[in-house]
Write a protein that holds these residues in place. Structure first.
Motif, PDB file in Angstrom:
ATOM      1  N   GLN A  87       0.761  -1.066   0.025  1.00  6.91           N
ATOM      2  CA  GLN A  87       0.024   0.049   0.091  1.00  6.91           C
ATOM      3  C   GLN A  87       0.931   1.198   0.017  1.00  6.91           C
ATOM      4  N   THR A  91       0.799   4.277  -2.824  1.00  4.18           N
ATOM      5  CA  THR A  91       0.216   5.398  -2.153  1.00  4.18           C
ATOM      6  C   THR A  91       1.185   6.567  -2.625  1.00  4.18           C
ATOM      7  N   ALA A 143      -4.770   9.482   2.923  1.00  7.26           N
ATOM      8  CA  ALA A 143      -4.823   8.400   1.953  1.00  7.26           C
ATOM      9  C   ALA A 143      -5.252   7.248   2.706  1.00  7.26           C
ATOM     10  N   GLY A 144      -4.911   7.122   4.123  1.00  6.92           N
ATOM     11  CA  GLY A 144      -5.172   5.995   4.867  1.00  6.92           C
ATOM     12  C   GLY A 144      -6.512   5.831   5.751  1.00  6.92           C
ATOM     13  N   ARG A 145      -6.829   7.209   6.329  1.00  3.32           N
ATOM     14  CA  ARG A 145      -7.716   7.000   7.323  1.00  3.32           C
ATOM     15  C   ARG A 145      -9.157   7.505   6.690  1.00  3.32           C
ATOM     16  N   TRP A 146      -9.145   8.442   5.962  1.00  4.37           N
ATOM     17  CA  TRP A 146     -10.159   9.497   5.486  1.00  4.37           C
ATOM     18  C   TRP A 146     -10.281   8.915   3.820  1.00  4.37           C
ATOM     19  N   ARG A 147     -10.936   7.986   3.373  1.00  3.24           N
ATOM     20  CA  ARG A 147     -10.840   7.504   2.197  1.00  3.24           C
ATOM     21  C   ARG A 147     -11.838   8.325   1.400  1.00  3.24           C
ATOM     22  N   SER A 148     -13.128   8.566   1.958  1.00  2.73           N
ATOM     23  CA  SER A 148     -13.931   9.577   1.340  1.00  2.73           C
ATOM     24  C   SER A 148     -13.593  10.772   0.574  1.00  2.73           C
ATOM     25  N   TYR A 150     -10.308  11.110   0.375  1.00  3.32           N
ATOM     26  CA  TYR A 150      -9.282  11.021  -0.463  1.00  3.32           C
ATOM     27  C   TYR A 150     -10.000  10.801  -1.868  1.00  3.32           C
ATOM     28  N   PHE A 151     -10.951  10.282  -2.049  1.00  2.77           N
ATOM     29  CA  PHE A 151     -11.714   9.945  -3.352  1.00  2.77           C
ATOM     30  C   PHE A 151     -12.179  11.406  -3.983  1.00  2.77           C
ATOM     31  N   SER A 192     -16.522   7.744  -3.486  1.00  2.00           N
ATOM     32  CA  SER A 192     -16.490   8.288  -2.154  1.00  2.00           C
ATOM     33  C   SER A 192     -17.574   8.063  -1.236  1.00  2.00           C
ATOM     34  N   HIS A 195     -19.400   3.158  -0.757  1.00  2.75           N
ATOM     35  CA  HIS A 195     -19.311   2.405   0.401  1.00  2.75           C
ATOM     36  C   HIS A 195     -20.504   2.602   1.575  1.00  2.75           C
TER      37      HIS A 195
END
Length: 384
Positions: A87, A91, A143-148, A150-151, A192, A195
């Protein structure tokens, strides 16, 4: 094909990629300034060396295809029992592409932004995203915790790259580029929210579709805040007279109600655009916040000093006193610039239209526009 993609060979390739990334990391700080310099050069050299902008744009598109396909490739390898890149490596590659995108497009945004308008907020957003992309702790946390988020960050980068490169590569108008960029951005941003929903429920599917429509409408509604990345107003002027042969504003008057009624007023703008690009722009005349005239003009790209266009307002309201604003707009509703002036009888309060051509930002066509109830209201012309 399967013989070529043996686990040992894929593992060897993976190790090579990891070693290459580790060697590149100490020099990664050079990447943002190089991308910024490339974007700056592409913006100013696109007319004389159009191949530069095209090559950079193609390279950027290729990088984006790699980023978009990375997830699919990883899943394909995982299903077949092959190892995938860690990952951290993926990243890091995504970070380099985001930096390339943001710093390459940043000069286009900074130069074309109308700084005394809402576009300042959009430019500040891009600057903030560029800063975040080079601050490793914040970027990796995003990139790791706040994926929404990040999208959404990723979708905004897609929006920027499409907005900038399409006029350069395909000579699409700003309206066409904006519409296509908005559509692609909405599609990229959907994961984002995907999911967050249970796709097994019809109600959730309807909610997801409604959310898509709201996102698309919000993006289109906010287009006036988006700088037209391929167009730039290089200069402007207000004058009581105009030399059509030399395409030069002339004369000087104080803008009192009597002077406007007697002389009318010219507004002159020079718009820079890439060579080969044809655009429709508008001079939108507002009086005390109310739109009263909309003048259509056609421009063509390729002139370094900007394509010169002008309009003349002949008839004014019975009482033209007050604040006036002329918005220079693209056909897609993006603001290229604005001019403000004040009309008053009071000494010292009336603006001066002196024909001086002020720099903005860092055979002509003649036509008449008619407003219901008035005749011969506005004349518009343009020339190269």
């Amino acid at each position: 094909m399967s013989a070529l993609l043996t686990p040992s060979r894929i593992t060897s390739l993976q190790n090579r990629v990891e070693r290459l990334v580790e060697r590149f990391k100490p020099w990664s700080w050079l990447w943002p300034p190089m991308a910024f310099a490339a974007g700056l050069g592409s913006f100013f050299l696109v007319d004389r060396q159009q191949w530069l902008g095209v090559v950079l744009a193609l390279g950027l598109l290729f990088a984006w295809l790699l980023l978009l396909s990375e997830g699919l490739i990883s899943r394909w390898l995982a299903k077949r029992g092959h190892p995938t890149l860690p990952q951290g490596v993926t990243t890091f590659i995504a970070q380099m592409i985001h930096q390339e995108t943001l710093f390459f497009t940043l000069p286009f945004i900074l130069i074309t932004t109308v700084w005394n308008s809402g576009q300042t907020l959009f430019a500040a957003l891009v600057v903030g995203m560029a800063a975040l992309s080079i601050i490793d702790p914040l970027y990796y946390k995003l990139a790791g915790r706040w994926r929404s988020l990040y999208f959404i960050f990723h979708a905004q980068c897609v929006f920027l790259v499409v907005l900038v490169i399409l006029p350069i590569m395909l000579h699409l108008t700003t309206r066409q580029s904006l519409l296509l960029a908005l559509v692609i951005t909405v599609l990229v941003a959907l994961p984002s929210f995907w999911h967050l929903l249970n796709k097994r429920s019809l109600k959730d599917w309807c909610l997801f579709f409604g959310l898509t429509m709201v996102l698309a409408y919000a993006a289109w509604f906010g287009r006036i805040w988006v700088p037209p990345a391929s167009l730039w107003m290089t200069s402007s002027a207000l004058s009581p007279a105009f030399n059509v042969q030399q395409r030069q504003p002339q004369g000087s008057i104080a803008l009192t109600p009597q002077a406007l009624q007697a002389n009318g007023l010219y507004v002159y703008t020079a718009i820079r655009a890439p060579r080969g690009l044809s655009e429709t722009i508008y001079h939108a005349w507002h009086h005390n916040g109310t739109l009263i005239d909309l003048v259509e003009l056609s421009i063509n790209g390729g002139r370094e000093q900007g394509y010169r266009a002008w309009s003349q307002k002949l008839n004014f309201p019975a009482d033209p006193s007050g604040n006036w604003r002329i918005d220079i707009m693209t056909d897609g509703g993006q603001r290229l610039g604005l001019l403000r002036f004040n009309v008053s009888d009071a000494p010292g309060e009336a603006s001066i239209a002196d024909g001086h051509i002020n720099p903005s930002g860092l055979s002509g066509l003649n036509l008449r526009r008619f407003i219901p109830g008035r005749s011969s209201d506005v004349e518009a012309s343009n020339g190269n």
